[in-house]
Design a protein around this motif. Structure first.
Motif, PDB file in Angstrom:
ATOM      1  N   PHE A  10       0.836  -1.161  -0.105  1.00  0.00           N
ATOM      2  CA  PHE A  10       0.113  -0.145  -0.095  1.00  0.00           C
ATOM      3  C   PHE A  10       0.784   1.302   0.055  1.00  0.00           C
ATOM      4  CE2 PHE A  10      -3.876   2.100   2.619  1.00  0.00           C
ATOM      5  CZ  PHE A  10      -3.752   3.045   1.602  1.00  0.00           C
ATOM      6  N   ASN A  11       1.087   1.726  -1.102  1.00  0.00           N
ATOM      7  CA  ASN A  11       1.406   3.218  -1.192  1.00  0.00           C
ATOM      8  C   ASN A  11       0.619   4.266  -0.857  1.00  0.00           C
ATOM      9  OD1 ASN A  11       2.597   5.833  -2.199  1.00  0.00           O
ATOM     10  ND2 ASN A  11       3.835   4.796  -3.676  1.00  0.00           N
ATOM     11  N   VAL A  12       0.758   4.780   0.366  1.00  0.00           N
ATOM     12  CA  VAL A  12      -0.260   5.864   0.881  1.00  0.00           C
ATOM     13  C   VAL A  12      -0.162   7.203   0.081  1.00  0.00           C
ATOM     14  CG1 VAL A  12      -0.166   4.411   3.062  1.00  0.00           C
ATOM     15  CG2 VAL A  12       1.186   6.450   2.632  1.00  0.00           C
ATOM     16  N   CYS A  13       0.917   7.461  -0.414  1.00  0.00           N
ATOM     17  CA  CYS A  13       1.085   8.871  -0.918  1.00  0.00           C
ATOM     18  C   CYS A  13       0.955   9.946  -0.037  1.00  0.00           C
ATOM     19  CB  CYS A  13      -0.079   9.246  -1.929  1.00  0.00           C
ATOM     20  SG  CYS A  13       0.298  10.651  -3.011  1.00  0.00           S
ATOM     21  N   ASN A  14       2.432  10.077   0.254  1.00  0.00           N
ATOM     22  CA  ASN A  14       2.937  11.270   1.209  1.00  0.00           C
ATOM     23  C   ASN A  14       1.960  11.571   2.339  1.00  0.00           C
ATOM     24  OD1 ASN A  14       4.653  11.982  -1.052  1.00  0.00           O
ATOM     25  ND2 ASN A  14       3.109  13.246  -2.204  1.00  0.00           N
ATOM     26  N   LEU A  15       2.244  10.596   3.462  1.00  0.00           N
ATOM     27  CA  LEU A  15       1.767  10.494   4.513  1.00  0.00           C
ATOM     28  C   LEU A  15       2.519  11.303   5.581  1.00  0.00           C
ATOM     29  CD1 LEU A  15      -0.616   9.982   6.837  1.00  0.00           C
ATOM     30  CD2 LEU A  15       0.597   7.748   7.167  1.00  0.00           C
ATOM     31  N   ALA A  16       2.018  12.478   5.894  1.00  0.00           N
ATOM     32  CA  ALA A  16       2.841  13.236   6.946  1.00  0.00           C
ATOM     33  C   ALA A  16       2.069  14.241   7.787  1.00  0.00           C
ATOM     34  CB  ALA A  16       3.590  14.554   5.862  1.00  0.00           C
ATOM     35  N   LEU A  17       2.557  14.803   8.891  1.00  0.00           N
ATOM     36  CA  LEU A  17       1.549  15.478   9.930  1.00  0.00           C
ATOM     37  C   LEU A  17       1.534  16.705   9.590  1.00  0.00           C
ATOM     38  CD1 LEU A  17       4.187  14.681  13.059  1.00  0.00           C
ATOM     39  CD2 LEU A  17       1.867  13.727  12.582  1.00  0.00           C
ATOM     40  N   PRO A  18       0.444  17.255   9.928  1.00  0.00           N
ATOM     41  CA  PRO A  18      -0.225  18.555   9.538  1.00  0.00           C
ATOM     42  C   PRO A  18       0.886  19.669   9.748  1.00  0.00           C
ATOM     43  CG  PRO A  18      -1.369  17.877  11.458  1.00  0.00           C
ATOM     44  CD  PRO A  18      -0.430  16.588  10.931  1.00  0.00           C
ATOM     45  N   GLY A  19       0.830  20.642   8.801  1.00  0.00           N
ATOM     46  CA  GLY A  19       1.823  21.578   9.090  1.00  0.00           C
ATOM     47  C   GLY A  19       3.177  21.348   8.727  1.00  0.00           C
ATOM     48  N   TYR A  34      -5.485  16.415   7.013  1.00  0.00           N
ATOM     49  CA  TYR A  34      -4.734  15.498   7.550  1.00  0.00           C
ATOM     50  C   TYR A  34      -5.710  14.475   8.260  1.00  0.00           C
ATOM     51  CZ  TYR A  34      -1.929  12.987  11.282  1.00  0.00           C
ATOM     52  OH  TYR A  34      -1.423  12.061  12.196  1.00  0.00           O
ATOM     53  N   GLU A  35      -6.661  14.797   8.742  1.00  0.00           N
ATOM     54  CA  GLU A  35      -7.793  13.865   9.290  1.00  0.00           C
ATOM     55  C   GLU A  35      -8.236  13.096   8.227  1.00  0.00           C
ATOM     56  OE1 GLU A  35      -7.982  13.084  12.490  1.00  0.00           O
ATOM     57  OE2 GLU A  35      -6.697  14.215  13.235  1.00  0.00           O
ATOM     58  N   ALA A  36      -8.723  13.676   7.072  1.00  0.00           N
ATOM     59  CA  ALA A  36      -9.456  12.993   6.097  1.00  0.00           C
ATOM     60  C   ALA A  36      -8.373  12.217   5.601  1.00  0.00           C
ATOM     61  CB  ALA A  36      -9.611  14.268   4.896  1.00  0.00           C
ATOM     62  N   LYS A  37      -6.994  12.368   5.415  1.00  0.00           N
ATOM     63  CA  LYS A  37      -6.294  11.356   4.586  1.00  0.00           C
ATOM     64  C   LYS A  37      -6.079  10.309   5.725  1.00  0.00           C
ATOM     65  CE  LYS A  37      -1.931  11.067   2.198  1.00  0.00           C
ATOM     66  NZ  LYS A  37      -2.602  10.517   1.109  1.00  0.00           N
ATOM     67  N   THR A  38      -5.708  10.403   6.942  1.00  0.00           N
ATOM     68  CA  THR A  38      -5.689   9.443   8.061  1.00  0.00           C
ATOM     69  C   THR A  38      -7.016   8.334   7.999  1.00  0.00           C
ATOM     70  OG1 THR A  38      -6.038  10.713   9.670  1.00  0.00           O
ATOM     71  CG2 THR A  38      -3.905  10.332   9.070  1.00  0.00           C
ATOM     72  N   ALA A  39      -8.083   9.016   7.894  1.00  0.00           N
ATOM     73  CA  ALA A  39      -9.452   8.324   7.783  1.00  0.00           C
ATOM     74  C   ALA A  39      -9.627   7.338   6.685  1.00  0.00           C
ATOM     75  CB  ALA A  39     -10.588   9.375   7.880  1.00  0.00           C
ATOM     76  N   TRP A  40      -9.123   7.981   5.800  1.00  0.00           N
ATOM     77  CA  TRP A  40      -9.040   7.445   4.273  1.00  0.00           C
ATOM     78  C   TRP A  40      -8.178   6.246   4.198  1.00  0.00           C
ATOM     79  CZ3 TRP A  40      -5.615   5.981   0.372  1.00  0.00           C
ATOM     80  CH2 TRP A  40      -6.192   5.400  -0.873  1.00  0.00           C
ATOM     81  N   ILE A  41      -6.957   6.192   4.759  1.00  0.00           N
ATOM     82  CA  ILE A  41      -6.015   5.209   5.010  1.00  0.00           C
ATOM     83  C   ILE A  41      -6.553   4.140   5.768  1.00  0.00           C
ATOM     84  CG2 ILE A  41      -3.803   4.567   5.592  1.00  0.00           C
ATOM     85  CD1 ILE A  41      -2.802   7.384   4.773  1.00  0.00           C
ATOM     86  N   ALA A  42      -7.146   4.532   7.102  1.00  0.00           N
ATOM     87  CA  ALA A  42      -7.746   3.430   7.846  1.00  0.00           C
ATOM     88  C   ALA A  42      -8.895   2.666   6.941  1.00  0.00           C
ATOM     89  CB  ALA A  42      -8.256   4.142   9.037  1.00  0.00           C
ATOM     90  N   GLN A  43      -9.480   3.403   6.452  1.00  0.00           N
ATOM     91  CA  GLN A  43     -10.653   2.651   5.614  1.00  0.00           C
ATOM     92  C   GLN A  43     -10.235   1.632   4.688  1.00  0.00           C
ATOM     93  OE1 GLN A  43     -13.867   5.018   3.268  1.00  0.00           O
ATOM     94  NE2 GLN A  43     -12.410   4.123   1.645  1.00  0.00           N
ATOM     95  N   GLN A  44      -9.094   1.810   3.913  1.00  0.00           N
ATOM     96  CA  GLN A  44      -8.526   1.034   2.862  1.00  0.00           C
ATOM     97  C   GLN A  44      -7.762  -0.043   3.650  1.00  0.00           C
ATOM     98  OE1 GLN A  44     -10.278   2.319   0.457  1.00  0.00           O
ATOM     99  NE2 GLN A  44      -8.666   1.622  -0.935  1.00  0.00           N
ATOM    100  N   LEU A  45      -7.211   0.234   4.867  1.00  0.00           N
ATOM    101  CA  LEU A  45      -6.398  -0.992   5.515  1.00  0.00           C
ATOM    102  C   LEU A  45      -7.611  -1.673   6.004  1.00  0.00           C
ATOM    103  CD1 LEU A  45      -3.924   1.150   7.877  1.00  0.00           C
ATOM    104  CD2 LEU A  45      -3.519  -0.321   5.796  1.00  0.00           C
ATOM    105  N   ASP A  46      -8.591  -1.601   6.623  1.00  0.00           N
ATOM    106  CA  ASP A  46      -9.663  -2.458   6.806  1.00  0.00           C
ATOM    107  C   ASP A  46     -10.202  -3.032   5.775  1.00  0.00           C
ATOM    108  OD1 ASP A  46      -9.661  -2.004   9.666  1.00  0.00           O
ATOM    109  OD2 ASP A  46     -11.015  -0.223   9.650  1.00  0.00           O
TER     110      ASP A  46
END
Length: 328
Positions: A10-19, A34-46
Motif C-alpha cells: 500500500f503506497n499511501v502517497c505522502n503521509l505526513a503530519l499537518p503543518g 490530515y484527518e481526511a487522509k488518515t481516515a481514508w488510509i484506515a478505511q483502505q487498511l480495513d
C-alpha cells in the motif's frame, strides 16, 4: 485445516503530519486534510484485511500510528517503521510494516547497499552506495514450524534526477537526469537482489518481497529483484515469482489489475513477489498463491486525500503438513 495468509502492499502517497512541509512544491496538510487522509488510509487498511501490510511514502510513523488508531482491524497490530533521517537536508519518505502476525525479531532498515556495491552516476563524482529509500526487513511467525521473511521496498521513481551539485552542460540535461534516475532504480534493484541472496545464505526462509517498484513486472529492475535464471543455493531455487502471474485462480476475462495511472496509461508498478516455497509448480512448495486482487477504484475519482496508487492483496494458502507417524 489449510491456513490462508494475506499479504498486501500500500503506497499511501505522502503521509505526513499537518503543518509539516515534506516537498518544496507541496503545501503542508491542514488539520482537516490530515484527518481526511488518515481516515481514508484506515478505511483502505480495513478493506484489505491483510495479515501483513507493507506501506510506502511514510514521512511520519506517528501519522501512520494515528491512521491505525482509526481502524477496526489494526489498532492492536504490530507496527514497525523508521522516520526519515533528520540530519538530511530534506525529508525522504520511508516504508513501514503492519502485522497481525507475531514478529520474531527486531525489524531492521537497510540503508547501505550490500557487498560494498557502488555505482557511478553520469556527471556525479560520488558513487551511489545507499538505497534510494531504506529497505525494511522483518520476520513473521505463522506457526511453530513456518516463518516468513518479509521485505518492504520502494525503488527509485522515474522522475528525472536533476542535481544541483552537477555542472551539467550537456545539451540534453533532461535526458541525463532521466538516465541517472534509471540507473538509481537499477542500483536499488541490484542491491535488493544481493540482500536477498545474503539472507538466504545466512538462513533460508520462505520470503515475500512487496512494495512500489516504480516499474512493471517485466521491466529489467523488477526482473533483477526476482532473479533471472537460477541462483543455486544448496540445490534450492533463489528466484522470486510475481504473485500475480502464478496465482491459481487467475481469470483473464476479468483481468483489471493496475495500480498506477499516468498520462492515460494504466500500469501495475506495485508488486508482491514470493519465493519458491509459494509456487506450487516447484518442488518443496509449502503453499500457493490462490489469487491476487487490486483495490484501485479510488483512482478514478482522484480525491485529494486518496493515494495515486492502487493496493495489491495476495492470498496464500499453506498446504497441510502430513502427520508424523505415531511411534508404537
Amino acid at each position: 485445516m489449510q491456513q490462508e495468509l494475506r499479504f498486501a502492499t500500500f503506497n499511501v502517497c505522502n503521509l505526513a503530519l499537518p503543518g509539516v512541509k515534506f516537498y518544496d512544491d507541496q503545501i503542508p496538510y491542514s488539520p482537516e486534510e490530515y484527518e481526511a487522509k488518515t481516515a481514508w488510509i484506515a478505511q483502505q487498511l480495513d478493506r484489505l484485511d491483510a495479515d501483513v501490510i507493507g506501506l510506502q511514502e511514510i514521512f511520519s510513523q506517528q501519522a501512520l500510528r494515528h491512521a491505525l488508531s482509526k481502524t477496526r482491524n489494526y489498532r492492536d497490530a504490530q507496527h514497525v517503521g523508521f522516520d526519515p533521517d533528520p540530519s538530511v537536508g530534506h525529508l525522504t519518505p520511508s516504508v513501514a510494516l503492519v502485522s497481525r502476525l507475531p514478529l520474531l525479531e527486531d525489524a531492521i532498515a537497510v540503508s547501505r547497499l550490500p557487498q560494498d556495491l557502488h555505482i557511478a552516476l553520469p556527471g556525479v563524482q560520488r558513487p551511489v552506495t545507499h538505497f534510494t529509500r531504506p529497505v525494511l526487513q522483518a520476520c513473521v511467525q505463522v506457526s511453530s514450524d513456518v516463518r516468513i521473511r518479509v521485505f518492504v521496498c520502494h525503488l527509485k521513481s522515474k522522475m528525472p534526477d536533476y542535481r544541483v551539485d552537477v555542472a551539467d552542460n550537456h545539451p540534453d540535461q533532461t535526458g541525463a537526469a532521466m538516465l541517472r534516475s534509471m540507473i538509481r532504480r537499477g542500483v536499488d534493484a541490484l542491491g535488493l537482489r544481493h540482500l536477498l541472496s545474503e539472507r538466504n545464505r545466512s538462513k533460508r526462509l520462505p520470503t515475500v518481497v512487496m512494495g512500489d517498484f516504480n516499474d512493471v513486472a517485466s521491466a529489467i529492475p523488477t526482473q533483477m529483484v526476482m532473479g533471472l535464471g537460477k541462483y543455486p543455493l544448496d540445490g534450492a531455487d533463489e528466484r522470486l515469482f510475481d504473485s500475480y502471474r502464478i496465482q491459481s485462480r487467475r481469470d483473464p476475462a476479468r483481468d483489471i489489475g493496475y495500480t498506477h495511472l499516468h498520462d492515460g496509461s494504466y500500469e501495475t508498478i506495485d508488486h508482491i513477489l514470493v519465493s519458491a516455497e509459494f509456487n506450487p509448480a516447484l518442488p518443496h512448495a509449502i503453499g500457493e498463491v490462490t489469487d491476487v486482487s487490486y483495490l484501485n477504484d479510488h483512482m478514478l475519482f482522484r480525491q485529494a486525500h486518496a493515494s495515486d496508487h492502487g493496493q495489491v492483496l495476495a492470498r496464500i494458502v499453506l498446504r497441510e503438513r502430513p502427520a508424523e507417524p505415531s511411534v508404537i
